[in-house]
Design a protein around this motif. Structure first.
Motif, PDB file in Angstrom:
ATOM      1  N   LEU A 180      -4.467  22.670  68.869  1.00  0.00           N
ATOM      2  CA  LEU A 180      -5.786  22.773  69.466  1.00  0.00           C
ATOM      3  C   LEU A 180      -6.721  21.650  69.040  1.00  0.00           C
ATOM      4  O   LEU A 180      -7.736  21.398  69.704  1.00  0.00           O
ATOM      5  CB  LEU A 180      -6.407  24.135  69.129  1.00  0.00           C
ATOM      6  CG  LEU A 180      -5.708  25.337  69.777  1.00  0.00           C
ATOM      7  CD1 LEU A 180      -6.350  26.633  69.316  1.00  0.00           C
ATOM      8  CD2 LEU A 180      -5.742  25.232  71.297  1.00  0.00           C
ATOM      9  N   SER A 181      -6.411  20.985  67.935  1.00  0.00           N
ATOM     10  CA  SER A 181      -7.231  19.854  67.497  1.00  0.00           C
ATOM     11  C   SER A 181      -6.417  18.959  66.587  1.00  0.00           C
ATOM     12  O   SER A 181      -5.403  19.377  66.006  1.00  0.00           O
ATOM     13  CB  SER A 181      -8.477  20.344  66.737  1.00  0.00           C
ATOM     14  OG  SER A 181      -8.112  20.903  65.485  1.00  0.00           O
TER      15      SER A 181
ATOM     16  N   ASP B  23      -1.439  27.644  65.696  1.00  0.00           N
ATOM     17  CA  ASP B  23      -2.295  27.917  66.855  1.00  0.00           C
ATOM     18  C   ASP B  23      -3.756  28.151  66.490  1.00  0.00           C
ATOM     19  O   ASP B  23      -4.566  28.503  67.348  1.00  0.00           O
ATOM     20  CB  ASP B  23      -1.760  29.128  67.620  1.00  0.00           C
ATOM     21  CG  ASP B  23      -0.503  28.792  68.410  1.00  0.00           C
ATOM     22  OD1 ASP B  23      -0.428  27.654  68.905  1.00  0.00           O
ATOM     23  OD2 ASP B  23       0.397  29.638  68.510  1.00  0.00           O
ATOM     24  N   GLN B  24      -4.089  27.943  65.211  1.00  0.00           N
ATOM     25  CA  GLN B  24      -5.486  28.054  64.819  1.00  0.00           C
ATOM     26  C   GLN B  24      -6.288  26.855  65.336  1.00  0.00           C
ATOM     27  O   GLN B  24      -5.745  25.780  65.573  1.00  0.00           O
ATOM     28  CB  GLN B  24      -5.604  28.072  63.291  1.00  0.00           C
ATOM     29  CG  GLN B  24      -5.239  29.389  62.638  1.00  0.00           C
ATOM     30  CD  GLN B  24      -5.409  29.323  61.137  1.00  0.00           C
ATOM     31  OE1 GLN B  24      -4.467  29.015  60.418  1.00  0.00           O
ATOM     32  NE2 GLN B  24      -6.619  29.602  60.661  1.00  0.00           N
ATOM     33  N   ASN B  25      -7.569  27.065  65.469  1.00  0.00           N
ATOM     34  CA  ASN B  25      -8.489  25.964  65.742  1.00  0.00           C
ATOM     35  C   ASN B  25      -9.364  25.829  64.504  1.00  0.00           C
ATOM     36  O   ASN B  25     -10.450  26.393  64.421  1.00  0.00           O
ATOM     37  CB  ASN B  25      -9.328  26.233  66.986  1.00  0.00           C
ATOM     38  CG  ASN B  25     -10.124  25.006  67.407  1.00  0.00           C
ATOM     39  OD1 ASN B  25      -9.994  23.938  66.817  1.00  0.00           O
ATOM     40  ND2 ASN B  25     -10.950  25.165  68.421  1.00  0.00           N
TER      41      ASN B  25
ATOM     42  N   THR C  65      -6.402  20.429  63.047  1.00  0.00           N
ATOM     43  CA  THR C  65      -5.394  21.474  62.862  1.00  0.00           C
ATOM     44  C   THR C  65      -4.008  20.859  62.739  1.00  0.00           C
ATOM     45  O   THR C  65      -3.214  21.260  61.876  1.00  0.00           O
ATOM     46  CB  THR C  65      -5.418  22.464  64.040  1.00  0.00           C
ATOM     47  OG1 THR C  65      -6.703  23.079  64.119  1.00  0.00           O
ATOM     48  CG2 THR C  65      -4.353  23.535  63.868  1.00  0.00           C
ATOM     49  N   ARG C  66      -3.714  19.902  63.610  1.00  0.00           N
ATOM     50  CA  ARG C  66      -2.407  19.254  63.563  1.00  0.00           C
ATOM     51  C   ARG C  66      -2.146  18.620  62.203  1.00  0.00           C
ATOM     52  O   ARG C  66      -1.083  18.815  61.603  1.00  0.00           O
ATOM     53  CB  ARG C  66      -2.301  18.189  64.668  1.00  0.00           C
ATOM     54  CG  ARG C  66      -0.920  17.523  64.714  1.00  0.00           C
ATOM     55  CD  ARG C  66      -0.835  16.451  65.795  1.00  0.00           C
ATOM     56  NE  ARG C  66      -1.653  15.293  65.483  1.00  0.00           N
ATOM     57  CZ  ARG C  66      -2.654  14.863  66.227  1.00  0.00           C
ATOM     58  NH1 ARG C  66      -2.974  15.492  67.335  1.00  0.00           N
ATOM     59  NH2 ARG C  66      -3.345  13.790  65.872  1.00  0.00           N
TER      60      ARG C  66
ATOM     61  N   TYR D 150     -11.795  24.845  61.518  1.00  0.00           N
ATOM     62  CA  TYR D 150     -13.095  24.182  61.408  1.00  0.00           C
ATOM     63  C   TYR D 150     -12.898  22.849  60.697  1.00  0.00           C
ATOM     64  O   TYR D 150     -12.267  22.774  59.635  1.00  0.00           O
ATOM     65  CB  TYR D 150     -14.068  25.061  60.618  1.00  0.00           C
ATOM     66  CG  TYR D 150     -15.379  24.371  60.297  1.00  0.00           C
ATOM     67  CD1 TYR D 150     -16.312  24.115  61.293  1.00  0.00           C
ATOM     68  CD2 TYR D 150     -15.666  23.969  58.986  1.00  0.00           C
ATOM     69  CE1 TYR D 150     -17.505  23.479  61.006  1.00  0.00           C
ATOM     70  CE2 TYR D 150     -16.860  23.331  58.684  1.00  0.00           C
ATOM     71  CZ  TYR D 150     -17.771  23.089  59.693  1.00  0.00           C
ATOM     72  OH  TYR D 150     -18.957  22.460  59.409  1.00  0.00           O
ATOM     73  N   ASP D 151     -13.426  21.782  61.265  1.00  0.00           N
ATOM     74  CA  ASP D 151     -13.286  20.454  60.688  1.00  0.00           C
ATOM     75  C   ASP D 151     -14.343  20.255  59.599  1.00  0.00           C
ATOM     76  O   ASP D 151     -15.517  20.039  59.884  1.00  0.00           O
ATOM     77  CB  ASP D 151     -13.432  19.391  61.780  1.00  0.00           C
ATOM     78  CG  ASP D 151     -13.088  17.977  61.283  1.00  0.00           C
ATOM     79  OD1 ASP D 151     -13.005  17.792  60.050  1.00  0.00           O
ATOM     80  OD2 ASP D 151     -12.908  17.089  62.128  1.00  0.00           O
TER      81      ASP D 151
END
Length: 373
Positions: free
Chosen positions: A205-206, A222-224, A209-210, A226-227
């Motif tokens: 998703l981001s 599959d989490q998104n 996350t990757r 928080y950056d």
């Protein structure tokens, strides 16, 4: 750029054939004999595979070239120890040998498409031994995701293509456990499909996350997430003469730059002398920026994963977001640029660095860019 595949596929082994014929292999795994015999059997097996025949011509060329060079690293790593022949680390060594050959002799460098094609070949060589053994690895899922992520950099590479090469490698040998190894490759394929990374990188998703997942952090893919990063550090990578200073001046003119070359010259330290002081001074500058959450550029060659890894670890300790920018130019252009520099690097040193070069892989940082200049 138009790639002369006929020339590559008919002559790429010319310089290696004699040494490949002289390279022995363990008879329990390679009863067919020497390395050259095995390589030819792999290529014939590959061409006969339905999976290969179903590919686009470009993908076929890439896989066939990878098959020709897949074990070239055994030439320099094979040794007779404890009563048997072994070739430790032949895959990464072979990928570097293939890169240098394709770069210098066939001009696969300095052009965006040529770079992607070359690196797809080198990645196939680098990881061709993994599929038969992946299912037995504790971190098999993570390894497959890390490898698959390279499809973001070169769409010609995937776990699917890797498994096709691994099957050909098994079919092109005479050994008692051939069917067992083919079954394990099939299990690797099923695991990659289950994980959603068989044909391409998993659709995280981001980028944050990757990077968290691929770095081994205990997160759900599959989490998104928080950056929570606190500013970006741009880590440059590339051979001397590639044009890193020019690229930085054009693209990041407002960012502070830590340049190892500048530190050496300011402290009158020769590039051939001990670089401990240079590294320490550069790291102290970096820590000052990191403590202040100040984005900056780290400008050095950083041509190996080991060089980049320690720096990325430092930057991420301070919660920085790391962006790696790898620059590449044509071989002749690079040499001309280098000779025009005030502080030129000897050609022999650059050739030695090319032999060690490993462009950054997608799993190394939140953002990895390959740029042709």
């Amino acid at each position: 750029m138009t790639i002369d595949w006929n020339r590559i596929e008919t002559s790429v082994l010319a310089d290696f054939e004699h040494r490949m014929r002289q390279t022995q292999q363990p008879p329990q795994w390679h009863a067919e004999g020497d390395l050259y015999t095995h390589t030819m059997m792999v290529c014939e097996a590959l061409k006969a595979m339905p999976e290969f025949q179903a590919l686009y011509r470009r993908q076929q060329h890439i896989l066939y070239t990878a098959a020709l060079l897949h074990d070239v690293g055994k030439i320099t790593t094979t040794r007779f120890e404890m009563g048997e022949w072994n070739a430790p680390h032949h895959a990464p060594v072979g990928s570097r040998m293939a890169r240098e050959l394709l770069w210098k002799e066939y001009g696969l460098c300095g052009d965006a498409e040529a770079m992607k094609v070359r690196e797809a070949i080198c990645l196939l060589i680098r990881y061709h031994s993994l599929p038969p053994h992946a299912i037995d690895m504790e971190d098999a899922r993570l390894r497959l995701h890390r490898i698959a992520a390279n499809g973001l950099l070169t769409p010609d590479f995937s776990v699917k293509q890797l498994c096709v090469l691994a099957k050909a490698d098994m079919l092109g040998r005479n050994c008692e456990d051939q069917q067992q190894m083919l079954d394990q490759i099939a299990l690797c394929e099923e695991l990659a499909k289950e994980e959603g990374c068989y044909e391409a990188c998993y659709p995280f998703l981001s980028a944050h996350t990757r990077q968290a997942y691929l770095s081994g952090t205990d997160v759900w893919k599959d989490q998104n997430l928080y950056d929570d990063t606190l500013g970006e550090v741009v880590l440059m990578s590339g051979l001397p003469g590639t044009g890193k200073d020019t690229w930085i001046a054009r693209n990041l003119p407002d960012l502070p730059m830590i340049s190892l070359d500048d530190i050496r010259r300011a402290n009158k330290i020769s590039p051939t002398a001990n670089q401990g002081l240079v590294a320490n001074l550069a790291r102290e500058q970096a820590k000052e920026h990191l403590r202040n959450h100040q984005p900056f550029v780290w400008n050095a060659t950083n041509i190996t994963a080991q060089m980049r890894e320690s720096l990325i670890s430092l930057f991420e300790t301070y919660h920085a977001r790391v962006r790696i920018v790898y620059l590449e130019t044509g071989w002749q252009t690079l040499q001309e640029r280098n000779q025009g520099r005030e502080h030129a690097v000897p050609r022999g040193a650059i050739e030695d660095m090319l032999g060690k070069l490993t462009p950054p892989e997608a799993c190394e940082a939140a953002c990895v860019e390959w740029v042709s200049v």
